[in-house]
Every structure is written in C-alpha cells, then in structure tokens.
Design a protein around this motif. Structure first.
Motif, PDB file in Angstrom:
ATOM      1  N   GLY A 248      10.063  -5.223  -2.482  1.00  0.00           N
ATOM      2  CA  GLY A 248       9.810  -5.989  -1.271  1.00  0.00           C
ATOM      3  C   GLY A 248       8.326  -6.119  -0.986  1.00  0.00           C
ATOM      4  O   GLY A 248       7.488  -6.056  -1.881  1.00  0.00           O
ATOM      5  N   LYS A 249       7.984  -6.290   0.286  1.00  0.00           N
ATOM      6  CA  LYS A 249       6.585  -6.414   0.697  1.00  0.00           C
ATOM      7  C   LYS A 249       6.173  -5.184   1.485  1.00  0.00           C
ATOM      8  O   LYS A 249       6.859  -4.751   2.395  1.00  0.00           O
ATOM      9  N   PHE A 250       5.028  -4.614   1.089  1.00  0.00           N
ATOM     10  CA  PHE A 250       4.495  -3.472   1.816  1.00  0.00           C
ATOM     11  C   PHE A 250       3.576  -3.971   2.924  1.00  0.00           C
ATOM     12  O   PHE A 250       2.689  -4.788   2.690  1.00  0.00           O
ATOM     13  N   ARG A 251       3.787  -3.475   4.097  1.00  0.00           N
ATOM     14  CA  ARG A 251       2.881  -3.786   5.200  1.00  0.00           C
ATOM     15  C   ARG A 251       2.211  -2.477   5.623  1.00  0.00           C
ATOM     16  O   ARG A 251       2.819  -1.662   6.312  1.00  0.00           O
ATOM     17  N   ILE A 252       0.982  -2.291   5.183  1.00  0.00           N
ATOM     18  CA  ILE A 252       0.271  -1.059   5.490  1.00  0.00           C
ATOM     19  C   ILE A 252      -0.447  -1.224   6.818  1.00  0.00           C
ATOM     20  O   ILE A 252      -1.189  -2.187   7.012  1.00  0.00           O
ATOM     21  N   LYS A 253      -0.225  -0.311   7.695  1.00  0.00           N
ATOM     22  CA  LYS A 253      -0.768  -0.407   9.053  1.00  0.00           C
ATOM     23  C   LYS A 253      -2.280  -0.588   9.045  1.00  0.00           C
ATOM     24  O   LYS A 253      -3.010   0.190   8.445  1.00  0.00           O
ATOM     25  N   GLY A 254      -2.735  -1.649   9.721  1.00  0.00           N
ATOM     26  CA  GLY A 254      -4.171  -1.865   9.894  1.00  0.00           C
ATOM     27  C   GLY A 254      -4.867  -2.486   8.701  1.00  0.00           C
ATOM     28  O   GLY A 254      -6.073  -2.687   8.735  1.00  0.00           O
ATOM     29  N   ILE A 255      -4.154  -2.797   7.630  1.00  0.00           N
ATOM     30  CA  ILE A 255      -4.800  -3.343   6.439  1.00  0.00           C
ATOM     31  C   ILE A 255      -4.208  -4.716   6.102  1.00  0.00           C
ATOM     32  O   ILE A 255      -3.015  -4.831   5.825  1.00  0.00           O
ATOM     33  N   LYS A 256      -5.043  -5.728   6.156  1.00  0.00           N
ATOM     34  CA  LYS A 256      -4.640  -7.054   5.688  1.00  0.00           C
ATOM     35  C   LYS A 256      -5.201  -7.213   4.281  1.00  0.00           C
ATOM     36  O   LYS A 256      -6.343  -7.593   4.100  1.00  0.00           O
TER      37      LYS A 256
ATOM     38  N   THR B 229      10.773   0.989  -9.757  1.00  0.00           N
ATOM     39  CA  THR B 229      10.543   0.235  -8.527  1.00  0.00           C
ATOM     40  C   THR B 229       9.822   1.135  -7.538  1.00  0.00           C
ATOM     41  O   THR B 229      10.326   2.208  -7.182  1.00  0.00           O
ATOM     42  N   ILE B 230       8.623   0.696  -7.104  1.00  0.00           N
ATOM     43  CA  ILE B 230       7.836   1.470  -6.146  1.00  0.00           C
ATOM     44  C   ILE B 230       8.342   1.189  -4.739  1.00  0.00           C
ATOM     45  O   ILE B 230       8.457   0.031  -4.331  1.00  0.00           O
ATOM     46  N   HIS B 231       8.651   2.263  -3.993  1.00  0.00           N
ATOM     47  CA  HIS B 231       9.176   2.073  -2.642  1.00  0.00           C
ATOM     48  C   HIS B 231       8.348   2.787  -1.570  1.00  0.00           C
ATOM     49  O   HIS B 231       8.609   2.624  -0.372  1.00  0.00           O
ATOM     50  N   LYS B 232       7.312   3.548  -1.976  1.00  0.00           N
ATOM     51  CA  LYS B 232       6.493   4.221  -0.969  1.00  0.00           C
ATOM     52  C   LYS B 232       5.086   4.467  -1.523  1.00  0.00           C
ATOM     53  O   LYS B 232       4.934   4.834  -2.689  1.00  0.00           O
ATOM     54  N   ILE B 233       4.086   4.229  -0.679  1.00  0.00           N
ATOM     55  CA  ILE B 233       2.697   4.583  -1.008  1.00  0.00           C
ATOM     56  C   ILE B 233       2.291   5.760  -0.142  1.00  0.00           C
ATOM     57  O   ILE B 233       2.424   5.716   1.086  1.00  0.00           O
ATOM     58  N   HIS B 234       1.793   6.823  -0.755  1.00  0.00           N
ATOM     59  CA  HIS B 234       1.344   7.992   0.000  1.00  0.00           C
ATOM     60  C   HIS B 234       0.047   7.657   0.743  1.00  0.00           C
ATOM     61  O   HIS B 234      -0.693   6.737   0.370  1.00  0.00           O
ATOM     62  N   ASP B 235      -0.218   8.412   1.793  1.00  0.00           N
ATOM     63  CA  ASP B 235      -1.461   8.215   2.544  1.00  0.00           C
ATOM     64  C   ASP B 235      -2.658   8.367   1.617  1.00  0.00           C
ATOM     65  O   ASP B 235      -2.710   9.302   0.800  1.00  0.00           O
TER      66      ASP B 235
END
Length: 325
Positions: free
Chosen positions: A29-37, A62-68
């Motif tokens: 899907g699409k990742f929406r990272i808070k505060g980053i366009k 399939t990548i489903h999470k990006i760590h901080d």
C-alpha cells in the motif's frame, strides 16, 4: 521478519534480513509517515518489517512497517518542489566529496548540504578528492576552502582515490559506522569506494571535458557491507541541493559559527541582514566569518534555489575581495 533496506529502485527494495539473506520486497500500500511529504517513503538504511511471499518462481517480501529513524538526510525533490526526497536514513557519518575543478563544487552547494546535515543531526566530514590533479591555483583554492571549514569545526580530508592518498585515514573513520558518500556527479565517489574495497568494482565514468560535469554512474542509492567492518551508502550524484522545511529564523542556527554568536545580537529574532547591532554582521566585517558562508546564508534565507547550482567559488571570492576594499 525484520531487516535493513540496502537498495531502493523506486518500486522494489532489497532488504537484508537479520540472518544475512537478501530479499527483494515491495511496499504494501502507501506509507504515510507523519510530518514527511516524501517522494520515497522507504529509503536505504531504513529498518523495516516484512512478510515473505513464496511463488513458484522465487521468494519475495512485502514491507508493512518502517521503524522509527535515528536520522535521515533529505533534499528538495527535483520535480516536485514542495516535496522532499530522502537520500538515506540511520546514518552515523556523511562524507561530502568536493572537487575544485573536475567538476567544480561551489561553496553554495557545500553550505546547503552542511545546513541540511546539521538540521538532521548528522556529522559531516569534507573530503577534498582528486588532489593529484591540482595545479598551483587549484591547490591554493582547496587549502583556502579547507581553512574556512576547519575554522568552523568541520573535519577535512585530502584524498586521491586513484593514487591511494588519504584512503587509509578515511577507512579508519568508517570502521563500525554506517557512512554515506555524497557529492556532485563526477567527484569520484565510486572510484573512492573501489579504492576502499576493490572487490566491489563499482562502475565509473570520466568527466565531460566540454561541460566539466560528471556523468551519473550510480543510478540508485545502495548500501554495501565492507570487509573492514563498515557499511557504506553510495548515492547518485546530486546536481542541486534545495533546502526544505526550514523557517527563516532557524536557518542561522545550522551555521555553527553564526550559532555561537546569535545571543550577542541585539534582537532575538535577528535575521542578520539589515538589523542594527548584529553580532554576525560585525564578525563578518572583522573577517571572523567567511563571506562565502554569509552569501550562502542569504541565498538560503531568500529561497534562491535556482542560481546556487551554477555560481562558482571564484564569484564568492571576488565578492569577498570587493567588500574589503
């Protein structure tokens, strides 16, 4: 499963698992990272969680999470001015490769890169490459630049990748680190990586004599494991380096020599332009701050993202000389 992104081609990501296996992964899907366009939500250096998918032909993920992220370094997207492109993440140290005339690296470019690295908390070391090609005038210019940045507090190295000068000193600074090489196309990033680790045999190209511009040899950012217990991220050459997401009042804080004097200005919100009793302007008049640095500051402050790509260090020096008459 958890792994580290070693290569990004835009649609596929090469992930190294904790067991040391390399898996080709897609993004779920699409990742929406808070505060980053961002034009690229997943970057080389990211720690990600992924799931394996087995087909009859091969195993993908399939990548489903990006760590901080500990940190990341960005530049303005080439095509979308209001978005940024994440060059790499989770970096311990950046080596910015600089060449004097083969191709020329401007102080405006250097300073924009340093400001961004300061903003994201990444240590940057300046690497003056191709010192074997210098004539007397180029040597004088390089040493003057080195003096400017060492006075500010930046570590500088003098290197010739082709003659193996300074390479061992550079290697020592990379041990146990995740480092990134960056700079214009043609400054010798891939040649230097090959000097550090000859078995990699990265592709290299020569400089165009007509334009004095480098040709892209690295198409995508990619991380490599090196034999001396280091990891390096090799990045595509950068033509321009647009600044993103900085308020005017905070820009001077990312110039260390300005930051040290800011509290001596009469006004707390001093922009160091026309304001009276400005400590930065006073230091400039007393030759305690380099004019090239102040010129870079003004261009960033004014949002001049067009002309910094083509100006030359000689123009900065002429401006400095004129102001002293």
């Amino acid at each position: 499963m958890t792994g580290t992104v070693y290569k990004s081609t835009g649609s596929w990501y090469t992930v190294k698992s904790e067991q040391g296996d390399f898996i080709e992964c897609r993004m779920k899907g699409k990742f929406r990272i808070k505060g980053i366009k961002s034009t690229n939500p997943i970057a080389v250096g990211d720690i990600v969680d992924y799931e394996l998918e087995e087909t009859s032909d091969n195993v993908t993920g399939t990548i489903h999470k990006i760590h901080d992220r500990k940190n990341y370094i960005v530049r303005k997207s080439v095509n979308l001015s209001h978005q940024m492109h994440i060059i790499a993440s989770n970096i311990d140290r950046v080596f910015l490769l600089i060449t004097i005339n083969n191709p020329p690296t401007t102080t405006s470019f250097i300073d924009r890169f340093l400001v961004t690295a300061e903003a994201y908390g990444i240590e940057t070391i300046l690497v003056f490459n191709k010192i074997d090609t210098f004539d007397d005038a180029m040597l004088d210019e390089q040493l003057y630049l080195q003096y400017i940045y060492q006075e500010i507090g930046y570590q500088c190295l003098r290197v010739s990748a082709t003659q193996n000068k300074g390479v061992e000193e550079l290697k020592q600074l990379m041990i146990d680190q995740v480092t990134m090489f960056s700079g214009h196309s043609g400054v010798g990033k891939s040649t230097l990586v090959n000097a550090l680790e000859p078995t990699l045999q990265l592709k290299t190209k020569t400089i165009s004599e007509q334009s004095k511009q480098g040709q892209h040899t690295t198409t995508f950012a990619e991380m490599y494991d090196l034999s001396f217990n280091a990891r390096i991220i090799d990045t595509p050459g950068i033509k321009g380096f647009g600044i993103v997401d900085m308020e005017k009042e905070e820009i001077s804080g990312y110039f260390p020599e300005f930051f040290r004097l800011k509290d001596q200005c009469k006004f707390n919100n001093c922009l160091h332009k026309e304001e009276p009793h400005c400590a930065i302007k006073a230091a400039l008049d007393n030759d305690e701050i380099a004019w090239s640095r102040y010129n870079s500051y003004l261009k960033i402050l004014e949002g001049d993202d067009e002309h910094y790509r083509t100006d030359n260090y000689d123009e900065d020096r002429k401006a400095s000389d004129e102001s002293r008459k």
